[in-house]
Design a protein around this motif. Sequence first.
Motif, PDB file in Angstrom:
ATOM      1  N   ASP A   3       2.482  16.603   4.483  1.00 27.00           N
ATOM      2  CA  ASP A   3       1.104  16.031   5.711  1.00 27.00           C
ATOM      3  C   ASP A   3       2.341  14.898   5.589  1.00 27.00           C
ATOM      4  OD1 ASP A   3       0.899  15.094   3.389  1.00 27.00           O
ATOM      5  OD2 ASP A   3      -1.739  15.089   3.064  1.00 27.00           O
ATOM      6  N   VAL A   4       1.250  14.189   6.750  1.00 26.87           N
ATOM      7  CA  VAL A   4       1.721  12.655   7.176  1.00 26.87           C
ATOM      8  C   VAL A   4       1.924  11.533   5.352  1.00 26.87           C
ATOM      9  CG1 VAL A   4      -0.244  11.583   7.807  1.00 26.87           C
ATOM     10  CG2 VAL A   4       1.656  10.652   8.314  1.00 26.87           C
ATOM     11  N   TYR A   5       0.952  11.904   4.580  1.00 23.59           N
ATOM     12  CA  TYR A   5       1.051  10.873   3.604  1.00 23.59           C
ATOM     13  C   TYR A   5       2.223  11.175   2.482  1.00 23.59           C
ATOM     14  CZ  TYR A   5      -3.332  10.022   5.688  1.00 23.59           C
ATOM     15  OH  TYR A   5      -4.995   9.724   6.541  1.00 23.59           O
TER      16      TYR A   5
ATOM     17  N   ILE B 214       8.211  -5.926   1.295  1.00 25.01           N
ATOM     18  CA  ILE B 214       7.819  -5.577   2.771  1.00 25.01           C
ATOM     19  C   ILE B 214       7.549  -3.960   3.182  1.00 25.01           C
ATOM     20  CG2 ILE B 214       7.830  -5.635   5.377  1.00 25.01           C
ATOM     21  CD1 ILE B 214       8.915  -8.475   5.007  1.00 25.01           C
ATOM     22  N   ASN B 215       8.265  -2.994   2.501  1.00 28.49           N
ATOM     23  CA  ASN B 215       8.601  -2.071   3.018  1.00 28.49           C
ATOM     24  C   ASN B 215       6.665  -1.237   1.606  1.00 28.49           C
ATOM     25  OD1 ASN B 215       9.048   0.540   3.448  1.00 28.49           O
ATOM     26  ND2 ASN B 215      10.373   0.502   2.008  1.00 28.49           N
ATOM     27  N   PRO B 216       6.419  -1.291   1.252  1.00 28.01           N
ATOM     28  CA  PRO B 216       5.281  -0.679   0.596  1.00 28.01           C
ATOM     29  C   PRO B 216       3.908  -1.025   1.068  1.00 28.01           C
ATOM     30  CG  PRO B 216       6.861  -1.446  -1.321  1.00 28.01           C
ATOM     31  CD  PRO B 216       7.639  -1.733  -0.221  1.00 28.01           C
ATOM     32  N   MET B 217       3.967  -2.672   2.071  1.00 26.58           N
ATOM     33  CA  MET B 217       2.861  -2.934   2.560  1.00 26.58           C
ATOM     34  C   MET B 217       2.875  -2.564   3.648  1.00 26.58           C
ATOM     35  SD  MET B 217       2.865  -7.135   2.017  1.00 26.58           S
ATOM     36  CE  MET B 217       4.908  -6.754   2.241  1.00 26.58           C
ATOM     37  N   VAL B 218       3.784  -2.155   4.393  1.00 24.48           N
ATOM     38  CA  VAL B 218       3.912  -2.012   5.839  1.00 24.48           C
ATOM     39  C   VAL B 218       3.595   0.193   5.841  1.00 24.48           C
ATOM     40  CG1 VAL B 218       5.478  -0.456   7.858  1.00 24.48           C
ATOM     41  CG2 VAL B 218       5.901  -2.993   7.288  1.00 24.48           C
ATOM     42  N   SER B 219       4.400   0.524   4.771  1.00 22.87           N
ATOM     43  CA  SER B 219       3.689   2.088   4.931  1.00 22.87           C
ATOM     44  C   SER B 219       2.727   1.842   4.450  1.00 22.87           C
ATOM     45  CB  SER B 219       4.602   2.457   3.696  1.00 22.87           C
ATOM     46  OG  SER B 219       4.999   2.437   2.332  1.00 22.87           O
ATOM     47  N   HIS B 220       1.540   1.099   3.716  1.00 25.73           N
ATOM     48  CA  HIS B 220       0.517   1.471   3.671  1.00 25.73           C
ATOM     49  C   HIS B 220      -0.162   0.996   4.955  1.00 25.73           C
ATOM     50  CE1 HIS B 220      -3.140   0.862   1.110  1.00 25.73           C
ATOM     51  NE2 HIS B 220      -3.661  -0.320   2.194  1.00 25.73           N
ATOM     52  N   ALA B 221       0.090   0.613   5.239  1.00 27.52           N
ATOM     53  CA  ALA B 221      -0.977  -0.427   6.690  1.00 27.52           C
ATOM     54  C   ALA B 221      -0.554   1.140   7.599  1.00 27.52           C
ATOM     55  CB  ALA B 221      -0.206  -1.778   7.534  1.00 27.52           C
ATOM     56  N   ILE B 222       0.589   1.732   7.899  1.00 24.59           N
ATOM     57  CA  ILE B 222       0.500   2.347   8.574  1.00 24.59           C
ATOM     58  C   ILE B 222      -0.035   4.253   7.776  1.00 24.59           C
ATOM     59  CG2 ILE B 222       2.630   4.517   9.174  1.00 24.59           C
ATOM     60  CD1 ILE B 222       4.174   2.638   9.106  1.00 24.59           C
ATOM     61  N   ALA B 223      -0.164   4.321   5.689  1.00 26.11           N
ATOM     62  CA  ALA B 223      -0.688   5.475   5.940  1.00 26.11           C
ATOM     63  C   ALA B 223      -2.285   4.774   6.282  1.00 26.11           C
ATOM     64  CB  ALA B 223      -0.910   5.356   4.437  1.00 26.11           C
ATOM     65  N   ARG B 224      -3.172   3.614   6.171  1.00 22.21           N
ATOM     66  CA  ARG B 224      -4.196   3.493   6.498  1.00 22.21           C
ATOM     67  C   ARG B 224      -4.723   3.837   7.775  1.00 22.21           C
ATOM     68  NH1 ARG B 224      -7.131  -1.785   6.938  1.00 22.21           N
ATOM     69  NH2 ARG B 224      -9.865  -1.211   5.950  1.00 22.21           N
ATOM     70  N   GLY B 225      -3.828   3.045   9.115  1.00 20.11           N
ATOM     71  CA  GLY B 225      -3.857   3.652  10.137  1.00 20.11           C
ATOM     72  C   GLY B 225      -4.121   5.007  10.306  1.00 20.11           C
ATOM     73  N   ALA B 226      -3.045   5.521   9.836  1.00 17.39           N
ATOM     74  CA  ALA B 226      -3.800   7.470   9.843  1.00 17.39           C
ATOM     75  C   ALA B 226      -4.687   8.152   9.651  1.00 17.39           C
ATOM     76  CB  ALA B 226      -2.471   8.471   9.214  1.00 17.39           C
TER      77      ALA B 226
ATOM     78  N   GLY C   1      -8.776   9.078  11.799  1.00 17.80           N
ATOM     79  CA  GLY C   1      -9.071  10.986  12.134  1.00 17.80           C
ATOM     80  C   GLY C   1      -7.767  11.618  10.724  1.00 17.80           C
ATOM     81  N   ILE C   2      -6.770  11.293  10.220  1.00 18.00           N
ATOM     82  CA  ILE C   2      -5.543  12.535  10.015  1.00 18.00           C
ATOM     83  C   ILE C   2      -5.694  12.591   8.661  1.00 18.00           C
ATOM     84  CG2 ILE C   2      -2.915  13.209   9.699  1.00 18.00           C
ATOM     85  CD1 ILE C   2      -2.552  11.497  11.985  1.00 18.00           C
ATOM     86  N   LYS C   3      -6.721  13.512   8.564  1.00 20.46           N
ATOM     87  CA  LYS C   3      -7.212  13.677   6.739  1.00 20.46           C
ATOM     88  C   LYS C   3      -6.052  14.375   5.535  1.00 20.46           C
ATOM     89  CE  LYS C   3     -10.970  13.085   7.265  1.00 20.46           C
ATOM     90  NZ  LYS C   3     -11.815  12.161   6.635  1.00 20.46           N
ATOM     91  N   PRO C   4      -5.746  14.386   4.006  1.00 20.39           N
ATOM     92  CA  PRO C   4      -4.353  14.511   4.370  1.00 20.39           C
ATOM     93  C   PRO C   4      -5.390  15.584   2.895  1.00 20.39           C
ATOM     94  CG  PRO C   4      -6.026  12.552   2.461  1.00 20.39           C
ATOM     95  CD  PRO C   4      -6.911  12.790   4.209  1.00 20.39           C
TER      96      PRO C   4
END
Length: 104
Positions: free
Chosen positions: A26-28, A73-85, A89-92
């Motif tokens: 999955d995306v996460y 920056i990279n962990p912060m951006v990926s956390h923001a992308i995961a939170r946005g996903a 409504g994208i469930k893990p």
Amino acid sequence: MIEYLLLLLGESIMIFGTLGILRFPDVYTRLHAATKCDTGGAMNILIALAIASEASLLIKLKFLVLAFLIALINPMVSHAIARGAYKYGIKPKVVVDMYAWDNP
């Protein structure tokens, strides 16, 4: 000698991160693999370039600043992308969703 080890480690991290992106379900988990790949691989390669290059001290310092910024920056951006996903409504595809427990 150490620069070659760092380059080899960086390339290995990139290869395993790419395999994770291709294989994870999955995306996460794919985002997790991409973050590890980018952060660890790029930092090792940039540090190796700072050590091995024949460039001036300013250029070597730029490589180290880039590695530091990637680590921040990279962990912060990926956390923001995961939170946005997750908010989208994208469930893990996991058995236990601990993020849902914290954010009802």
